[in-house]
Design a protein around this motif. Structure first.
Motif, PDB file in Angstrom:
ATOM      1  N   MET A   1      48.692  32.883  14.766  1.00  0.00           N
ATOM      2  CA  MET A   1      48.217  33.936  13.878  1.00  0.00           C
ATOM      3  C   MET A   1      46.860  34.444  14.366  1.00  0.00           C
ATOM      4  SD  MET A   1      47.497  33.781   9.757  1.00  0.00           S
ATOM      5  CE  MET A   1      49.230  33.537   9.400  1.00  0.00           C
ATOM      6  N   LEU A   5      43.483  37.875  10.810  1.00  0.00           N
ATOM      7  CA  LEU A   5      44.500  37.724   9.773  1.00  0.00           C
ATOM      8  C   LEU A   5      44.379  36.362   9.100  1.00  0.00           C
ATOM      9  CD1 LEU A   5      46.906  38.947   8.332  1.00  0.00           C
ATOM     10  CD2 LEU A   5      48.399  38.033  10.121  1.00  0.00           C
ATOM     11  N   MET A   6      44.061  35.321   9.880  1.00  0.00           N
ATOM     12  CA  MET A   6      43.867  33.990   9.310  1.00  0.00           C
ATOM     13  C   MET A   6      42.685  33.992   8.348  1.00  0.00           C
ATOM     14  SD  MET A   6      44.408  30.799   8.816  1.00  0.00           S
ATOM     15  CE  MET A   6      45.631  30.221   9.999  1.00  0.00           C
ATOM     16  N   PHE A   8      41.506  36.515   6.706  1.00  0.00           N
ATOM     17  CA  PHE A   8      41.887  37.282   5.517  1.00  0.00           C
ATOM     18  C   PHE A   8      42.736  36.428   4.584  1.00  0.00           C
ATOM     19  CE2 PHE A   8      45.063  39.925   3.350  1.00  0.00           C
ATOM     20  CZ  PHE A   8      44.230  40.745   2.601  1.00  0.00           C
ATOM     21  N   ARG A   9      43.684  35.674   5.130  1.00  0.00           N
ATOM     22  CA  ARG A   9      44.557  34.837   4.311  1.00  0.00           C
ATOM     23  C   ARG A   9      43.760  33.742   3.609  1.00  0.00           C
ATOM     24  NH1 ARG A   9      49.806  31.485   6.456  1.00  0.00           N
ATOM     25  NH2 ARG A   9      48.184  30.296   7.544  1.00  0.00           N
ATOM     26  N   LEU A  12      41.677  35.387   0.839  1.00  0.00           N
ATOM     27  CA  LEU A  12      42.507  35.834  -0.286  1.00  0.00           C
ATOM     28  C   LEU A  12      42.929  34.660  -1.155  1.00  0.00           C
ATOM     29  CD1 LEU A  12      44.073  38.036  -1.768  1.00  0.00           C
ATOM     30  CD2 LEU A  12      45.964  37.693  -0.167  1.00  0.00           C
ATOM     31  N   LEU A  13      43.365  33.574  -0.533  1.00  0.00           N
ATOM     32  CA  LEU A  13      43.797  32.404  -1.298  1.00  0.00           C
ATOM     33  C   LEU A  13      42.631  31.788  -2.065  1.00  0.00           C
ATOM     34  CD1 LEU A  13      46.266  30.740   1.229  1.00  0.00           C
ATOM     35  CD2 LEU A  13      46.838  31.811  -0.953  1.00  0.00           C
TER      36      LEU A  13
END
Length: 318
Positions: A1, A5-6, A8-9, A12-13
């Motif tokens: 990944m 993007l990692m 962002f994930r 977000l979590l």
């Protein structure tokens, strides 16, 4: 990944965790009294631990001795956070509890800097002070009342939470440990501590369960499934992929969500000073996160060994 993007994930979590935790104060206020604190926590942890055990059973992977060695001490710290926080909620308002616990954003970097023997950028403390000012404005809506016993208990919970986050990072760093297993060990440790505690304080577990009506039972399941299992698994997963300070900065938006939930569902009144406080918390949290991220990136570049360990950590979650 891809790294972006990692990140962002992860962010977000962590924000979803902050939202769920922001709701817990209003929910817990509906469920808890001074004499039922330990029983509530015992049932909450027993159900959460049972759910995690079922998930592990499906995966057919055993908890290792290394995971026990790490999970038990951080589980004890987690139990202390729950106890201080819930007793605090029983003695103060849900809004005060949700705001005071956010001081973790200041305490965590301080604990981390002491443990790691490194200095934080001066700008970080400016951002933290801005966030604290926001908490004060939001809590008092323009005034500041002396803290009561419940407020001091929640402040103690914030301090222990900071220690918990830093300890997780230190004990799990560089080890290929399963996050599900570590979460389960923590919850089992809490369950044992609180179940034993019901024998010495307050109502028993059967007495507490008979007091719950269907509405309270639904709220209780929300505490177990969303605010316990989901939240602490995400926190443990994320702290191994970012720094403790960044975790606490994102979780530091918790009082904002607590205020939003209070306004929406409890119809709490927030004046101009309170709205300004929300703005200060958001700005201070975002600014501090940016400063800490740059500082961490400049301080150390991962070597090949670190990359292998990170790959092992990701593989352990599949």
């Amino acid at each position: 990944m891809p790294p972006l993007l990692m990140r962002f994930r992860v962010d977000l979590l962590l924000l979803l965790v902050a939202m769920s935790w922001g709701s817990t104060y209003l929910v817990a206020k509906e469920l808890v009294a001074v004499e039922t604190v330990i029983a509530l926590l015992a049932v909450r942890m027993l159900l959460a631990a049972a759910l995690m055990a079922a998930i592990i059973g499906v995966r057919r992977k055993r908890i290792t001795s290394a995971e026990l060695a790490v999970g038990i001490p951080i589980g004890i710290l987690l139990g202390a956070v729950f106890a201080l926080e819930t007793f605090g909620i029983a003695h103060t308002s849900a809004t005060n509890a949700g705001l005071i616990i956010s001081l973790t954003i200041v305490l965590t970097p301080l604990v981390e800097s002491i443990v790691c023997r490194r200095r934080l950028p001066a700008q970080f403390f400016v951002a933290a002070v801005l966030a604290i000012a926001g908490v004060i404005l939001l809590a008092g809506n323009g005034s500041f009342d002396p803290p009561g016993p419940g407020d001091l208990l929640v402040l103690g919970a914030a301090a222990v939470r900071a220690i918990h986050v830093v300890t997780m990072h230190k004990l799990t760093s560089g080890q290929a440990l399963d996050s599900l297993h570590l979460t389960t060990v923590q919850l089992r440790t809490c369950a044992l501590l609180f179940t034993a505690g019901t024998a010495a304080y307050g109502e028993s577990i059967p007495q507490y369960l008979t007091r719950l009506d269907p509405g309270q039972g639904t709220l209780f399941l929300y505490l177990v499934l969303v605010c316990t299992v989901f939240a602490f698994f995400v926190q443990l997963w994320a702290v191994r992929r970012t720094s403790p300070s960044r975790v606490s900065l994102l979780l530091g938006t918790e009082p904002v969500w607590a205020a939003i939930i209070g306004i929406t569902f409890a119809h709490d009144a927030i004046g101009i000073a309170g709205l300004a406080g929300i703005g200060f918390i958001l700005i201070g949290t975002a600014w501090g996160r940016s400063i800490e991220q740059r500082h961490s990136r400049n301080r150390r570049v991962p070597d090949s060994k670190d990359l292998v360990l990170e790959k092992d950590n990701l593989t352990a979650l599949k």
